[in-house]
Design an enzyme around this catalytic site. Structure first.
Site, PDB file in Angstrom:
ATOM      1  N   HIS A 167     -16.769 -14.096 -42.836  1.00 15.10           N
ATOM      2  CA  HIS A 167     -16.263 -14.770 -44.040  1.00 15.10           C
ATOM      3  C   HIS A 167     -16.767 -14.060 -45.308  1.00 15.10           C
ATOM      4  O   HIS A 167     -16.005 -13.783 -46.223  1.00 15.10           O
ATOM      5  CB  HIS A 167     -16.729 -16.224 -44.008  1.00 15.10           C
ATOM      6  CG  HIS A 167     -18.199 -16.421 -43.750  1.00 15.10           C
ATOM      7  ND1 HIS A 167     -18.901 -15.696 -42.807  1.00 15.10           N
ATOM      8  CD2 HIS A 167     -19.122 -17.207 -44.363  1.00 15.10           C
ATOM      9  CE1 HIS A 167     -20.160 -16.061 -42.829  1.00 15.10           C
ATOM     10  NE2 HIS A 167     -20.332 -16.971 -43.765  1.00 15.10           N
ATOM     11  N   ARG A 168     -18.057 -13.728 -45.324  1.00 20.79           N
ATOM     12  CA  ARG A 168     -18.658 -13.091 -46.508  1.00 20.79           C
ATOM     13  C   ARG A 168     -18.160 -11.656 -46.658  1.00 20.79           C
ATOM     14  O   ARG A 168     -17.874 -11.205 -47.771  1.00 20.79           O
ATOM     15  CB  ARG A 168     -20.189 -13.139 -46.393  1.00 20.79           C
ATOM     16  CG  ARG A 168     -20.946 -12.560 -47.602  1.00 20.79           C
ATOM     17  CD  ARG A 168     -22.409 -12.977 -47.611  1.00 20.79           C
ATOM     18  NE  ARG A 168     -22.520 -14.420 -47.761  1.00 20.79           N
ATOM     19  CZ  ARG A 168     -22.811 -15.269 -46.779  1.00 20.79           C
ATOM     20  NH1 ARG A 168     -23.094 -14.835 -45.558  1.00 20.79           N
ATOM     21  NH2 ARG A 168     -22.848 -16.568 -46.996  1.00 20.79           N
ATOM     22  N   ASP A 221     -20.372 -19.309 -52.529  1.00 20.32           N
ATOM     23  CA  ASP A 221     -20.601 -20.645 -51.972  1.00 20.32           C
ATOM     24  C   ASP A 221     -19.982 -20.655 -50.593  1.00 20.32           C
ATOM     25  O   ASP A 221     -18.822 -20.300 -50.409  1.00 20.32           O
ATOM     26  CB  ASP A 221     -20.002 -21.749 -52.851  1.00 20.32           C
ATOM     27  CG  ASP A 221     -20.655 -23.081 -52.499  1.00 20.32           C
ATOM     28  OD1 ASP A 221     -21.832 -23.269 -52.841  1.00 20.32           O
ATOM     29  OD2 ASP A 221     -19.993 -23.929 -51.850  1.00 20.32           O
ATOM     30  N   SER A 222     -20.781 -21.026 -49.628  1.00 21.86           N
ATOM     31  CA  SER A 222     -20.332 -20.876 -48.247  1.00 21.86           C
ATOM     32  C   SER A 222     -20.812 -22.028 -47.395  1.00 21.86           C
ATOM     33  O   SER A 222     -21.624 -22.851 -47.818  1.00 21.86           O
ATOM     34  CB  SER A 222     -20.831 -19.537 -47.696  1.00 21.86           C
ATOM     35  OG  SER A 222     -22.193 -19.333 -48.016  1.00 21.86           O
ATOM     36  N   GLY A 229     -29.358 -19.034 -40.976  1.00 19.61           N
ATOM     37  CA  GLY A 229     -28.678 -20.329 -41.047  1.00 19.61           C
ATOM     38  C   GLY A 229     -28.073 -20.781 -39.724  1.00 19.61           C
ATOM     39  O   GLY A 229     -28.752 -20.893 -38.708  1.00 19.61           O
ATOM     40  N   TYR A 230     -26.748 -21.002 -39.741  1.00 14.99           N
ATOM     41  CA  TYR A 230     -26.057 -21.520 -38.564  1.00 14.99           C
ATOM     42  C   TYR A 230     -25.572 -20.427 -37.612  1.00 14.99           C
ATOM     43  O   TYR A 230     -24.894 -20.723 -36.625  1.00 14.99           O
ATOM     44  CB  TYR A 230     -24.859 -22.379 -39.015  1.00 14.99           C
ATOM     45  CG  TYR A 230     -25.259 -23.582 -39.848  1.00 14.99           C
ATOM     46  CD1 TYR A 230     -25.872 -24.693 -39.258  1.00 14.99           C
ATOM     47  CD2 TYR A 230     -25.055 -23.621 -41.226  1.00 14.99           C
ATOM     48  CE1 TYR A 230     -26.258 -25.803 -40.007  1.00 14.99           C
ATOM     49  CE2 TYR A 230     -25.439 -24.721 -41.994  1.00 14.99           C
ATOM     50  CZ  TYR A 230     -26.036 -25.801 -41.380  1.00 14.99           C
ATOM     51  OH  TYR A 230     -26.422 -26.895 -42.129  1.00 14.99           O
ATOM     52  N   ASP A 231     -25.925 -19.167 -37.876  1.00 17.21           N
ATOM     53  CA  ASP A 231     -25.456 -18.081 -37.000  1.00 17.21           C
ATOM     54  C   ASP A 231     -25.777 -18.283 -35.513  1.00 17.21           C
ATOM     55  O   ASP A 231     -24.931 -17.971 -34.669  1.00 17.21           O
ATOM     56  CB  ASP A 231     -26.007 -16.726 -37.463  1.00 17.21           C
ATOM     57  CG  ASP A 231     -25.225 -16.135 -38.642  1.00 17.21           C
ATOM     58  OD1 ASP A 231     -23.993 -16.278 -38.670  1.00 17.21           O
ATOM     59  OD2 ASP A 231     -25.867 -15.539 -39.524  1.00 17.21           O
ATOM     60  N   LYS A 239     -28.233 -14.117 -47.993  1.00 19.20           N
ATOM     61  CA  LYS A 239     -26.948 -13.809 -48.629  1.00 19.20           C
ATOM     62  C   LYS A 239     -27.072 -12.501 -49.404  1.00 19.20           C
ATOM     63  O   LYS A 239     -26.205 -11.638 -49.320  1.00 19.20           O
ATOM     64  CB  LYS A 239     -26.574 -14.898 -49.640  1.00 19.20           C
ATOM     65  CG  LYS A 239     -25.957 -16.141 -49.084  1.00 19.20           C
ATOM     66  CD  LYS A 239     -25.490 -16.984 -50.290  1.00 19.20           C
ATOM     67  CE  LYS A 239     -25.003 -18.343 -49.872  1.00 19.20           C
ATOM     68  NZ  LYS A 239     -24.642 -19.149 -51.069  1.00 19.20           N
ATOM     69  N   LYS A 285     -21.324  -8.023 -37.844  1.00 22.61           N
ATOM     70  CA  LYS A 285     -21.078  -9.304 -38.526  1.00 22.61           C
ATOM     71  C   LYS A 285     -20.349  -9.076 -39.851  1.00 22.61           C
ATOM     72  O   LYS A 285     -19.352  -9.733 -40.137  1.00 22.61           O
ATOM     73  CB  LYS A 285     -22.393 -10.064 -38.762  1.00 22.61           C
ATOM     74  CG  LYS A 285     -22.157 -11.423 -39.428  1.00 22.61           C
ATOM     75  CD  LYS A 285     -23.405 -12.205 -39.774  1.00 22.61           C
ATOM     76  CE  LYS A 285     -23.040 -13.370 -40.695  1.00 22.61           C
ATOM     77  NZ  LYS A 285     -24.200 -14.092 -41.235  1.00 22.61           N
TER      78      LYS A 285
HETATM   79  P1  ITT Z   1     -27.246 -20.233 -53.296  1.00 22.96           P
HETATM   80  O1  ITT Z   1     -26.461 -21.445 -53.718  1.00 22.96           O
HETATM   81  O2  ITT Z   1     -28.470 -20.025 -54.110  1.00 22.96           O
HETATM   82  O3  ITT Z   1     -26.388 -19.010 -53.188  1.00 22.96           O
HETATM   83  P2  ITT Z   1     -27.536 -21.670 -50.786  1.00 22.96           P
HETATM   84  O4  ITT Z   1     -28.205 -21.325 -49.490  1.00 22.96           O
HETATM   85  O5  ITT Z   1     -27.897 -22.982 -51.425  1.00 22.96           O
HETATM   86  O6  ITT Z   1     -27.801 -20.461 -51.809  1.00 22.96           O
HETATM   87  P3  ITT Z   1     -24.809 -22.565 -50.301  1.00 22.96           P
HETATM   88  O7  ITT Z   1     -24.902 -23.800 -51.109  1.00 22.96           O
HETATM   89  O8  ITT Z   1     -23.576 -21.730 -50.419  1.00 22.96           O
HETATM   90  O9  ITT Z   1     -25.990 -21.557 -50.605  1.00 22.96           O
HETATM   91  O10 ITT Z   1     -25.057 -22.959 -48.790  1.00 22.96           O
HETATM   92  C1  ITT Z   1     -24.546 -22.205 -47.767  1.00 22.96           C
HETATM   93  C2  ITT Z   1     -25.254 -22.534 -46.473  1.00 22.96           C
HETATM   94  O11 ITT Z   1     -24.314 -22.344 -45.405  1.00 22.96           O
HETATM   95  C3  ITT Z   1     -26.397 -21.560 -46.220  1.00 22.96           C
HETATM   96  O12 ITT Z   1     -27.627 -22.053 -46.690  1.00 22.96           O
HETATM   97  C4  ITT Z   1     -26.346 -21.434 -44.692  1.00 22.96           C
HETATM   98  O13 ITT Z   1     -27.056 -22.455 -44.109  1.00 22.96           O
HETATM   99  C5  ITT Z   1     -24.884 -21.625 -44.365  1.00 22.96           C
HETATM  100  N1  ITT Z   1     -24.248 -20.305 -44.235  1.00 22.96           N
HETATM  101  C6  ITT Z   1     -23.492 -19.650 -45.153  1.00 22.96           C
HETATM  102  N2  ITT Z   1     -23.142 -18.434 -44.725  1.00 22.96           N
HETATM  103  C7  ITT Z   1     -23.696 -18.294 -43.502  1.00 22.96           C
HETATM  104  C8  ITT Z   1     -23.713 -17.255 -42.566  1.00 22.96           C
HETATM  105  O14 ITT Z   1     -23.129 -16.085 -42.801  1.00 22.96           O
HETATM  106  N3  ITT Z   1     -24.378 -17.444 -41.421  1.00 22.96           N
HETATM  107  C9  ITT Z   1     -25.007 -18.599 -41.174  1.00 22.96           C
HETATM  108  N4  ITT Z   1     -25.062 -19.638 -42.025  1.00 22.96           N
HETATM  109  C10 ITT Z   1     -24.399 -19.493 -43.187  1.00 22.96           C
END
Ligand code: ITT
Length: 199
Positions: free
Chosen positions: A181-182, A70-71, A154-156, A12, A176
């Site tokens: 979204h980000r 938060d994503s 992550g889920y990319d 992130k 990307k």
């Molecule tokens: P922080 O809370 O410390 O920021 P986190 O990884 O715990 O980190 P989240 O609770 O927001 O953050 O979880 C978001 C998850 O969703 C993240 O770990 C990824 O697995 C997924 N995710 C979010 N944005 C993504 C993206 O752009 N591409 C792929 N997966 C994504």
């Protein structure tokens, strides 16, 4: 402007720096700002959880703008799972190879049009004067039948774009960020920061 980003997620942070531009903003993590606190993300929405993170850091940070992201991934055929539990899905320590294989498995037999999904990102800001802002970006796609691509995180690898039929792990970081979204959420929060700085 000093910005503290309330995240422990390195991927992130990389995207945030790419999108906001490191030249204009001095972006540090909470760790780099010397802040070490546990935050319980017990909100019911992305926006609530984002604000929980930014408010917790703002409570102990001085003279900085605090941002949080938060994503997560919502899969329609799975009642929008994993949603706000995207990081915690199958346990925080489970690899994304396993999480992604599991989600593909759960969509066994589901046709393309019913594999719709979206990434959601709620970015919140808390300013030194106590003012707050929260915005949401989303990107629509579908869950593929196999992981594809080496970029992103992550889920990319399983999130495919309707128009390109490739995953967001298969396109360049620039591509990307332009549609994600980000990228959308951070460009909206940038407007809020600029407005706030002009007051
Ligand atoms: P922080 O809370 O410390 O920021 P986190 O990884 O715990 O980190 P989240 O609770 O927001 O953050 O979880 C978001 C998850 O969703 C993240 O770990 C990824 O697995 C997924 N995710 C979010 N944005 C993504 C993206 O752009 N591409 C792929 N997966 C994504």
């Amino acid at each position: 402007t000093k910005i503290i980003f309330a995240t422990g997620n390195k991927n992130k942070l990389r995207e945030i720096k790419e999108i906001l531009g490191e030249e204009k903003y001095d972006i540090v993590t909470m760790k780099e700002a010397g802040i070490d606190i546990d935050i319980v993300e017990d909100g019911k929405t992305f926006e609530e959880n984002s604000l929980i993170k930014s408010r917790a850091i703002a409570a102990v940070a001085k003279d900085a703008i605090v941002l949080a992201d938060d994503s997560g991934l919502e899969i329609d055929a799975l009642n929008k799972e994993p949603g706000i539990y995207s990081a915690r899905y199958m346990g925080e320590d489970t690899s994304y190879d396993i999480k992604n294989a599991n989600l593909i498995e759960r969509l066994d037999g589901v046709e393309k049009q019913d594999r719709s999904a979206r990434f959601v990102c709620a970015v919140s800001a808390v300013f030194p004067d106590g003012k707050e802002a929260v915005v949401r970006g989303t990107i629509e796609g579908y869950i593929g039948w196999e992981p594809m691509g080496e970029n992103g995180f992550g889920y990319d690898p399983i999130f495919y774009l309707w128009d390109k039929d490739v995953s967001t792990a298969s396109i360049s970081p620039e591509e990307k960020n332009a549609i994600s979204h980000r990228g959308q959420a951070l460009r909206m929060i940038k407007e809020e920061i600029i407005k706030h700085e002009n007051i």
